[in-house]
Design an enzyme around this catalytic site. Structure first.
Site, PDB file in Angstrom:
ATOM      1  N   MET A  27       0.835  -1.319  -0.044  1.00  0.00           N
ATOM      2  CA  MET A  27       0.045  -0.160  -0.033  1.00  0.00           C
ATOM      3  C   MET A  27       0.769   1.241   0.219  1.00  0.00           C
ATOM      4  O   MET A  27       0.510   2.167   0.421  1.00  0.00           O
ATOM      5  CB  MET A  27      -1.011   0.233   1.089  1.00  0.00           C
ATOM      6  N   GLU A  32      12.012  -0.530   4.822  1.00  0.00           N
ATOM      7  CA  GLU A  32      13.042  -1.471   4.752  1.00  0.00           C
ATOM      8  C   GLU A  32      12.458  -3.040   4.617  1.00  0.00           C
ATOM      9  O   GLU A  32      12.739  -3.844   3.850  1.00  0.00           O
ATOM     10  CB  GLU A  32      14.067  -1.339   5.904  1.00  0.00           C
ATOM     11  N   GLY A  33      11.243  -3.060   5.512  1.00  0.00           N
ATOM     12  CA  GLY A  33      10.517  -4.372   5.273  1.00  0.00           C
ATOM     13  C   GLY A  33       9.810  -4.826   3.865  1.00  0.00           C
ATOM     14  O   GLY A  33      10.181  -5.870   3.568  1.00  0.00           O
ATOM     15  N   HIS A  34       9.527  -3.602   3.376  1.00  0.00           N
ATOM     16  CA  HIS A  34       8.971  -3.794   2.032  1.00  0.00           C
ATOM     17  C   HIS A  34      10.175  -4.223   0.934  1.00  0.00           C
ATOM     18  O   HIS A  34      10.052  -5.076   0.084  1.00  0.00           O
ATOM     19  CB  HIS A  34       8.186  -2.768   1.492  1.00  0.00           C
ATOM     20  N   SER A 182       6.701  -0.603  10.314  1.00  0.00           N
ATOM     21  CA  SER A 182       5.268  -0.238   9.696  1.00  0.00           C
ATOM     22  C   SER A 182       5.248   0.933   9.113  1.00  0.00           C
ATOM     23  O   SER A 182       5.626   1.921   9.742  1.00  0.00           O
ATOM     24  CB  SER A 182       4.202  -0.811  10.828  1.00  0.00           C
ATOM     25  N   SER A 183       4.343   1.021   8.085  1.00  0.00           N
ATOM     26  CA  SER A 183       4.017   2.482   7.629  1.00  0.00           C
ATOM     27  C   SER A 183       3.463   3.358   8.821  1.00  0.00           C
ATOM     28  O   SER A 183       3.476   4.489   8.393  1.00  0.00           O
ATOM     29  CB  SER A 183       3.194   2.599   6.312  1.00  0.00           C
TER      30      SER A 183
END
Ligand code: PAF
Length: 277
Positions: A27, A32-34, A182-183
């Site tokens: 979304m 960094e997770g994405h 998390s965003s």
């Protein structure tokens, strides 16, 4: 890196792809997770496709759809550096044109945890993922372990509907102090941000108790609750120790369990989890 702004454009680019396609649905407002998911998708496939779509149907009217953070230029620069080949950025009307009336619903495991607090959420997630899978036609799709229930729900949908792709779930990426990326972390005030690692600390406490032989789920949940309630701003939504397949709560830990929690810290609601056993 190429971009597609409509489903037709994306289907056109997909037809030209040679070899396997790894797909990372997002979304946006990437962290960094994405980017780790994108690097993994690129490592394991010939082509890495990423979608950026803030999916309105997975937000309840009371939730933060309009305020959800967005920064497309920054996202595109990050994706280019992470090695994405194609970025799919559909519009709301493209994904849900007037008269749109088809929904995909996984029952059972969506009725608990996040599904109990957000009753319409997973139907929106499974519907949009099904649509994205149909448009992008990936060989593999990549999800983060932070949204453990989401990953289980998507795996169940793919298995139940005999969908022709593999779901890969990659480990949670954390800040140095343990907070899961998390965003929504940008909503935290500096003081809330300092308290936010308490979720990870509670999960570590649970893992330590388990490693020392504790198998009583109630005792573990009580210890986690005590740790979190010591932070005055923290409001626990749930702390769960559940069977990894059914997501039913267990009293005694025997097989593999998902320990998960959701805690409201000021405005944002944070989630995190660990799998034990
Ligand atoms: O995890 C997310 O960001 C979303 O739920 C997803 C999988 C992109 C579907 O909108």
């Amino acid at each position: 890196m190429q971009t597609a702004h409509s489903t037709e454009e994306m289907k056109g680019l997909r037809r030209k792809c040679k070899g396997s396609v790894g797909f990372v649905p997002t979304m946006g407002y990437l962290h960094e997770g994405h980017l780790e998911l994108v690097r993994l998708a690129k490592n394991e496939n010939h082509i890495a496709v990423v979608s950026i779509f803030v999916n309105p149907t997975q937000f309840a009217p009371s939730e933060d759809f309009k305020a959800y953070p967005r920064d497309l230029d920054r996202d595109l620069a990050l994706l280019e550096s992470a090695g994405a080949d194609i970025v799919f950025i559909p519009g709301d009307k493209d994904m849900y044109p007037a008269g749109y009336d088809t929904w995909v619903e996984v029952k059972g495991i969506t009725q608990t945890l996040e599904g109990r607090s957000r009753p319409t959420h997973f139907q929106g997630v499974t519907t949009v993922c099904n649509k994205l899978f149909n448009i992008v036609q990936p060989n593999r799709a990549y999800f983060g372990q932070k949204d453990a229930q989401q990953a289980l729900v998507i795996e169940k949908m793919v298995s139940d509907l005999n969908m022709n792709l593999e779901i890969v779930v990659a480990p949670t990426i954390r800040e140095k102090d343990g907070l899961a990326m998390s965003s929504r972390n940008i909503y935290l005030t500096p003081e809330e941000r300092r308290s936010a690692p308490v979720l990870h600390k509670a999960l570590q406490l649970a893992s330590d108790m388990y490693d020392k032989g504790e198998r009583d789920a109630i005792l573990i949940k009580n210890a986690m609750t005590r740790l979190i309630t010591a932070v005055p701003a923290a409001k626990i939504d749930y702390i769960s120790i559940a069977d990894i397949e059914t997501l039913r709560e267990v009293n005694a830990i025997r097989g593999r369990v998902l320990i998960s929690l959701a805690v409201k810290l000021g405005k944002p609601r944070l989630i995190d989890n660990v799998i034990l056993g």
